[in-house]
Write a protein that holds these residues in place. Structure first.
Motif, PDB file in Angstrom:
ATOM      1  N   LEU A 246      84.987 -33.425 -10.016  1.00 35.98           N
ATOM      2  CA  LEU A 246      84.197 -34.639  -9.801  1.00 35.98           C
ATOM      3  C   LEU A 246      85.095 -35.875  -9.878  1.00 35.98           C
ATOM      4  CD1 LEU A 246      81.282 -35.861  -9.527  1.00 35.98           C
ATOM      5  CD2 LEU A 246      81.318 -36.061 -12.021  1.00 35.98           C
ATOM      6  N   ALA A 247      85.101 -36.656  -8.822  1.00 34.39           N
ATOM      7  CA  ALA A 247      86.072 -37.756  -8.716  1.00 34.39           C
ATOM      8  C   ALA A 247      86.023 -38.702  -9.914  1.00 34.39           C
ATOM      9  CB  ALA A 247      85.824 -38.525  -7.417  1.00 34.39           C
ATOM     10  N   GLY A 248      84.842 -39.035 -10.357  1.00 34.01           N
ATOM     11  CA  GLY A 248      84.737 -40.034 -11.437  1.00 34.01           C
ATOM     12  C   GLY A 248      84.687 -39.430 -12.826  1.00 34.01           C
TER      13      GLY A 248
ATOM     14  N   ASN B 120      82.597 -25.591 -12.568  1.00 33.04           N
ATOM     15  CA  ASN B 120      83.976 -25.353 -12.100  1.00 33.04           C
ATOM     16  C   ASN B 120      84.613 -24.076 -12.671  1.00 33.04           C
ATOM     17  OD1 ASN B 120      85.682 -28.525 -11.361  1.00 33.04           O
ATOM     18  ND2 ASN B 120      83.824 -27.647 -10.534  1.00 33.04           N
ATOM     19  N   GLY B 121      83.841 -23.290 -13.431  1.00 33.48           N
ATOM     20  CA  GLY B 121      84.444 -22.109 -14.052  1.00 33.48           C
ATOM     21  C   GLY B 121      85.557 -22.481 -15.015  1.00 33.48           C
TER      22      GLY B 121
ATOM     23  N   ALA C 109      86.493 -31.157 -19.346  1.00 38.17           N
ATOM     24  CA  ALA C 109      85.835 -32.091 -18.430  1.00 38.17           C
ATOM     25  C   ALA C 109      84.568 -32.619 -19.077  1.00 38.17           C
ATOM     26  CB  ALA C 109      85.486 -31.371 -17.126  1.00 38.17           C
ATOM     27  N   THR C 110      84.299 -33.879 -18.856  1.00 36.10           N
ATOM     28  CA  THR C 110      83.068 -34.410 -19.454  1.00 36.10           C
ATOM     29  C   THR C 110      81.855 -33.736 -18.824  1.00 36.10           C
ATOM     30  OG1 THR C 110      82.700 -36.253 -17.915  1.00 36.10           O
ATOM     31  CG2 THR C 110      84.187 -36.659 -19.752  1.00 36.10           C
TER      32      THR C 110
ATOM     33  N   ASP D 143      81.402 -14.135 -20.228  1.00 37.51           N
ATOM     34  CA  ASP D 143      80.266 -15.026 -20.527  1.00 37.51           C
ATOM     35  C   ASP D 143      79.940 -15.889 -19.307  1.00 37.51           C
ATOM     36  OD1 ASP D 143      79.971 -14.382 -23.380  1.00 37.51           O
ATOM     37  OD2 ASP D 143      81.956 -15.291 -23.554  1.00 37.51           O
ATOM     38  N   PHE D 144      80.982 -16.361 -18.656  1.00 35.84           N
ATOM     39  CA  PHE D 144      80.808 -17.163 -17.430  1.00 35.84           C
ATOM     40  C   PHE D 144      80.100 -16.331 -16.363  1.00 35.84           C
ATOM     41  CE2 PHE D 144      83.153 -18.076 -13.306  1.00 35.84           C
ATOM     42  CZ  PHE D 144      82.359 -19.148 -12.941  1.00 35.84           C
TER      43      PHE D 144
END
Ligand code: PLP
Length: 377
Positions: free
Chosen positions: A303-305, A340-341, A267-268, A366-367
């Motif tokens: 995230l929608a965009g 978002n994990g 994801a960006t 780590d998360f």
């Protein structure tokens, strides 16, 4: 280690491409006498610093931990700068840096006694002019807090100062535009600079871009440094690491809503944040400008965009297919987060001899640890 066996998402830093950029650094240094310090804010993946070290003079930083990282893992000259230091920061940093650059006259006056005798003292000046595509990244924007404006300078401050730093470029590929900024600095600040030992011109000069006239840049830098009797520095980040690194992802689903979206396992917002912040679509190695099959390359975040880009391919994409998101190192790996994990991309380096070396991998622990280490009792 074979590339096709590596689990996506991962970053692959290409040593050969990195060295091609660094050879341009070498040329610039030889022609101009300028020193270069790597801007760690852009790229801090210290696992490849052994490749970069022979070409650069040290590091520069934007916060206390970067100073420590540069000192520990890169060596050479360690420049310390921060937009706002606490007294604790200054005390920690002063012992390990070679140059301490304050952002304001008030910070300089408050803390100089903690630095004197330990490091060379510098002040950031704001030239009031800049080359930056977006206002968000424009150091000379209205009400800028970055450096001292010309009309606020107390000239007496230069009597006990070693150097100054200007940073006013963002991805400037136009050597003439850079020289115009240099001339304006000479004209407006020259009388102060003549009293100094060194001047840093910051980052954002994109001299590794194909076709950039390095000779012209070198000549202008040499002239500036001779005119004012200073050692010049540049603080490149993006110019060093540009076009060296892919973010490799896998298509996990394809959905359609008027347009086809290939959803990838990254994801960006988590792994390539500047795509979102600056609204600059990514490029995909497998894409083809005249391809007939158009896809949104969509993130797997909520995230929608959140999308990497809209691009064309010669063939339809398939689930399980890998895509290479190009140019994914600068201001990317330093901004990775756990939103978002999602699985954090591993980091590898493709050596010139074809070997692949693992620099880092991350797991659920780590998360979890990034969120809390202890729970309330
Ligand atoms: C003070 C300073 N130096 C150097 C840099 C590195 O710039 P670039 O990565 O564009 O070369 C920046 C970027 O914001 C900066 O603020």
């Amino acid at each position: 280690m074979q590339k096709q066996d590596l689990k996506t998402p991962f970053f692959m830093i290409d040593e050969e491409k990195l060295i091609a950029n660094l050879e341009k650094v070498k040329r610039l240094k030889e022609l101009s006498g300028v020193k270069l310090v790597l801007a760690l804010k852009c790229f801090s993946t210290w696992g490849v610093f052994d490749i970069i070290k022979p070409y650069l003079d040290g590091t520069t930083s934007s916060g206390p931990y970067e100073v420590k990282l540069g000192y520990e893992t890169f060596g050479g000259e360690t420049h310390a700068y921060s937009v706002g230091y606490s007294e604790d920061d200054v005390r920690e940093v002063a012992d390990i840096c070679d140059k301490m650059i304050f952002n304001s006259q008030s910070q300089l006056l408050a803390y100089r006694h903690l630095v004197e005798g330990k490091a060379s003292l510098g002040l950031r000046l704001n030239p009031g002019v800049s080359y930056a595509g977006q206002d968000l990244a424009n150091p000379a924007r209205q009400y800028s807090r970055l450096g001292v404006q010309m009309d606020h300078i107390d000239p007496s401050i230069f009597e006990n100062l070693n150097g100054a730093m200007f940073h006013m470029n963002c991805e400037n590929k136009d050597v003439d535009a850079f020289i115009a900024l240099l001339d304006s600095i000479s004209e407006n600040f020259g009388q102060h600079l003549d009293k100094l030992e060194w001047v840093s011109l910051g980052g954002g000069v994109f001299f590794t871009w194909p076709g950039y006239d390095i000779e012209k840049l070198a000549l202008a830098l040499k002239h500036f440094s001779e005119r004012h009797g200073v050692q010049l520095y540049l603080e490149p980040g993006e110019a060093i690491i540009t076009k060296t690194t892919d973010l490799v992802v896998t298509v996990v689903d394809i959905v359609e809503n008027d347009m086809k979206t290939a959803i990838v396992d990254s994801a960006t917002e988590a792994h390539r944040l500047d795509t979102l912040i600056y609204d600059e679509p990514a490029s995909v190695a497998e894409a083809s400008e005249n391809g007939e099959h158009t896809y949104v390359i969509g993130s797997c975040s909520c995230l929608a965009g959140d999308q990497f880009c809209v691009t064309q391919f010669d063939q339809p994409l398939a689930i399980g297919q890998r895509l290479h998101i190009l140019d994914s190192a600068g201001y990317t790996m330093v901004k990775l987060n756990w939103f978002n994990g999602l699985k954090m991309p591993s980091i590898y380096c493709l050596r010139q001899n074809g070997d692949i070396e693992k620099l880092n991998e991350f797991g659920y622990e780590d998360f979890k640890r990034s969120l809390s280490q202890w729970s309330v009792s």
